[in-house]
Design a protein around this motif. Structure first.
Motif, PDB file in Angstrom:
ATOM      1  N   MET A 144      41.595  10.605  11.972  1.00 21.34           N
ATOM      2  CA  MET A 144      40.569  10.924  12.907  1.00 21.34           C
ATOM      3  C   MET A 144      40.747  10.475  14.204  1.00 21.34           C
ATOM      4  SD  MET A 144      37.465   9.218  10.315  1.00 21.34           S
ATOM      5  CE  MET A 144      36.005   9.611  11.575  1.00 21.34           C
ATOM      6  N   THR A 145      41.744   9.592  14.342  1.00 21.70           N
ATOM      7  CA  THR A 145      42.412   9.062  15.638  1.00 21.70           C
ATOM      8  C   THR A 145      43.144  10.142  16.364  1.00 21.70           C
ATOM      9  OG1 THR A 145      43.967   7.894  14.699  1.00 21.70           O
ATOM     10  CG2 THR A 145      41.930   6.627  15.475  1.00 21.70           C
ATOM     11  N   ASN A 146      43.624  11.361  15.871  1.00 25.77           N
ATOM     12  CA  ASN A 146      44.131  12.365  16.536  1.00 25.77           C
ATOM     13  C   ASN A 146      43.300  13.520  16.768  1.00 25.77           C
ATOM     14  OD1 ASN A 146      45.849  15.207  16.315  1.00 25.77           O
ATOM     15  ND2 ASN A 146      47.232  13.481  16.852  1.00 25.77           N
ATOM     16  N   ALA A 147      43.463  13.814  18.163  1.00 24.70           N
ATOM     17  CA  ALA A 147      42.411  14.976  18.692  1.00 24.70           C
ATOM     18  C   ALA A 147      42.703  16.108  17.904  1.00 24.70           C
ATOM     19  CB  ALA A 147      42.607  15.313  20.196  1.00 24.70           C
ATOM     20  N   ASP A 148      43.845  16.736  17.683  1.00 19.89           N
ATOM     21  CA  ASP A 148      43.997  17.918  16.976  1.00 19.89           C
ATOM     22  C   ASP A 148      43.438  17.866  15.530  1.00 19.89           C
ATOM     23  OD1 ASP A 148      45.264  19.109  19.068  1.00 19.89           O
ATOM     24  OD2 ASP A 148      47.208  18.616  18.405  1.00 19.89           O
ATOM     25  N   ASP A 149      43.727  16.721  14.651  1.00 19.59           N
ATOM     26  CA  ASP A 149      43.441  16.670  13.605  1.00 19.59           C
ATOM     27  C   ASP A 149      41.769  16.497  13.318  1.00 19.59           C
ATOM     28  OD1 ASP A 149      45.881  16.506  12.451  1.00 19.59           O
ATOM     29  OD2 ASP A 149      45.950  14.554  11.422  1.00 19.59           O
ATOM     30  N   PHE A 150      41.078  15.719  14.350  1.00 20.00           N
ATOM     31  CA  PHE A 150      39.781  15.675  14.195  1.00 20.00           C
ATOM     32  C   PHE A 150      39.015  16.926  14.544  1.00 20.00           C
ATOM     33  CE2 PHE A 150      35.691  13.668  15.911  1.00 20.00           C
ATOM     34  CZ  PHE A 150      35.380  13.081  14.904  1.00 20.00           C
ATOM     35  N   ALA A 151      39.605  17.905  15.575  1.00 24.23           N
ATOM     36  CA  ALA A 151      38.923  19.129  15.593  1.00 24.23           C
ATOM     37  C   ALA A 151      39.151  19.986  14.366  1.00 24.23           C
ATOM     38  CB  ALA A 151      39.868  19.696  16.815  1.00 24.23           C
ATOM     39  N   VAL A 152      40.304  19.803  13.487  1.00 22.22           N
ATOM     40  CA  VAL A 152      40.139  20.509  12.392  1.00 22.22           C
ATOM     41  C   VAL A 152      39.238  20.167  11.326  1.00 22.22           C
ATOM     42  CG1 VAL A 152      41.799  21.077  10.271  1.00 22.22           C
ATOM     43  CG2 VAL A 152      42.684  21.424  12.843  1.00 22.22           C
ATOM     44  N   MET A 153      39.131  18.893  11.183  1.00 24.76           N
ATOM     45  CA  MET A 153      38.210  18.059  10.374  1.00 24.76           C
ATOM     46  C   MET A 153      36.726  18.444  10.677  1.00 24.76           C
ATOM     47  SD  MET A 153      39.722  14.086  10.381  1.00 24.76           S
ATOM     48  CE  MET A 153      38.224  13.714   9.951  1.00 24.76           C
ATOM     49  N   ASN A 154      36.512  18.988  11.801  1.00 24.36           N
ATOM     50  CA  ASN A 154      35.200  19.442  11.975  1.00 24.36           C
ATOM     51  C   ASN A 154      34.864  20.860  12.073  1.00 24.36           C
ATOM     52  OD1 ASN A 154      33.371  16.741  12.670  1.00 24.36           O
ATOM     53  ND2 ASN A 154      35.437  16.294  13.922  1.00 24.36           N
ATOM     54  N   GLU A 155      35.822  21.586  11.651  1.00 27.24           N
ATOM     55  CA  GLU A 155      35.755  23.033  11.532  1.00 27.24           C
ATOM     56  C   GLU A 155      34.804  23.236  10.102  1.00 27.24           C
ATOM     57  OE1 GLU A 155      39.711  24.728  11.227  1.00 27.24           O
ATOM     58  OE2 GLU A 155      40.118  24.456  13.282  1.00 27.24           O
ATOM     59  N   ILE A 156      34.177  24.272  10.159  1.00 26.93           N
ATOM     60  CA  ILE A 156      33.286  24.814   9.166  1.00 26.93           C
ATOM     61  C   ILE A 156      33.740  24.752   8.182  1.00 26.93           C
ATOM     62  CG2 ILE A 156      33.142  27.174   9.386  1.00 26.93           C
ATOM     63  CD1 ILE A 156      29.880  25.417   9.434  1.00 26.93           C
TER      64      ILE A 156
END
Length: 183
Positions: free
Chosen positions: A151-163
């Motif tokens: 959750m603290t990595n911007a790239d991972d967090f972006a993927v985690m919020n994909e539909i």
């Protein structure tokens, strides 16, 4: 042969929702992946158990009430080093079957395009001097902790919020479990 699994959702609301970022708690992500995983497991004739309560209560339920073939706990990681990224799977150092389960799940995550950081022996916070993770050391069957992303990595967090993130991550975990059970 009966296929059974315990799926533990990391953290224990309302006391503990885990790490929070941008108004979203880790527990939300953990539960969302677990719900999608449950759907796939049910569709493929698994008996799925959901332990709840404190970590000790969850492990007691898994060991003494449910008695599944395998157990997994779903989490999403956080770290002060924001460069840390990718899925990681933790197993108990003495569990050969736990290591095999971890490898199979990680392989499916990689196959489906998820960033991964590897599998790790289950020392608390990766420090041998602190002992083992409770979940992997106290369960009576092969068990792993699945840290799906950081959750603290911007790239991972972006993927985690994909539909479709929850469905895709759950499918990768399911395929790894299925490959383990089939072998």
């Amino acid at each position: 042969m009966e296929k059974s699994i315990a799926v533990s959702i990391g953290h224990n609301p309302p006391r503990d929702y885990g790490f929070q970022k941008k108004g979203k708690a880790e527990y939300f992500y953990n539960a969302s992946v677990a719900i999608e995983l449950q759907k796939e497991l049910y569709e493929n004739e698994y008996i799925v158990y959901y332990p709840h309560g404190s970590l000790k209560t969850k492990v007691d339920m898994i060991n003494h009430l449910f008695k599944p073939e395998i157990a997994v706990e779903i989490h999403h990681n956080s770290n002060s080093r924001k460069m840390e990224k990718g899925a990681e799977i933790i197993y108990h150092p003495t569990s050969i079957q736990g290591k095999i389960l971890a490898e199979k799940i990680l392989k499916e995550m990689e196959y489906r395009g998820f960033e991964t950081g590897g599998i790790f022996k289950g020392y608390y916070r990766y420090d041998k001097t602190k002992g083992y993770f409770y979940f992997t050391s106290k369960t009576n069957m092969p068990a792993v902790i699945i840290e799906c992303a950081y959750m603290t990595n911007a790239d991972d967090f972006a993927v985690m919020n994909e539909i479709d993130y929850f469905r895709k991550m759950a499918h990768a975990i399911y395929r790894g479990i299925e490959n383990y059970v089939e072998d």
